[in-house]
Design a protein around this motif. Sequence first.
Motif: not given
Length: 331
Positions: A45-51, A86-88, A139-142
């Motif tokens: 929750e806090k990580l997503n708030e930071a994002k 990826s930003g995931e 990894r390189n997510a692409n």
Amino acid sequence: MKFFSLFYLGRIDVDKPLYDLKTFSGRFKHFAWMTDPRTCITSNEKLNEAKRLVESYRKGEEPKSTTKEQIKYAMKLYTSAFHPDSGELQNFCGRMSFQVPGGMLITGGMLTFYRTVPAVVLWQFINQSFNAVVNYTNRNANSPTTVTQLGVAYVSATTSALVAAIGCKNYWTKKASPIFQRYVPFAAVAAANCVNIPLMRQNEIINGIDVQDDKGHVVGKSRFAAIKGISQVVLSRITMAAPGMLVLPIIMEKLEQNASFKKATYLHAPFQTGMVGCFLLFMVPAACSIFPQTASMNTSTMRRLEPKLYDEMMKKTDGKPPAKVFYNKGL
């Protein structure tokens, strides 16, 4: 226009690191900041708030009461937990911020319980399971990897680690001194890293990874960049583990010459685990800093090694290719 300029004067660029990544010291500060083990216990929750805060700040839409310290901390959480491609949100165990607590527990176990084959097998299995998660997460997510490829990579790396560990143990038990027998775990870890990382990221080697110009425009996919980046990651991971796994056996050999310490076997595991943690606090950022995460390559090298890619790049850039291309080597 004047108000717009004043508004952005002194603002933090959340898309750029706070430190100079062109130097080793700058990269060390960056990765020490990013891999802070305290951030790994932060809730999703806090990580997503930071994002969300970072994203709103990027647009200039953050709450008026927001301070620079809050933005910097939000950047720290965002950088430590979300994949740069990826930003995931990354897997909890695979984040580099979990390397210290995860690595110290597993390495401490490997260094303590190395005398019997069943113990070697168990701890190498645990270590390679952890490594597989870390390698996949960073990894390189692409370059997507299939479930089959992940399974093959995991089984191959685990097998190579067990072969190295059991082979070294059987050989060194008969011919080596007790101190060298303590190096069985490091031999297995080094061998497994040479197998695990390339296999876990084999799609990058087969299909290449995105290379970009200095403006961030993708100009092609390079296999050579993938091979170079993965080789650097392998070396960094071995370097990360080396001090603790090479120095601690010597320390333990000396300490066990003391009769009281030798008898207190219940202290051996926590002592080695704590010492590994101390080594990793320094070595995780240091090993990550050896090579820049955003690596570069001269296009003249691509012209020589990957002529097809160079021709494609010539077409995409109207015959004016950049002098250098950049790519994410992973961690």
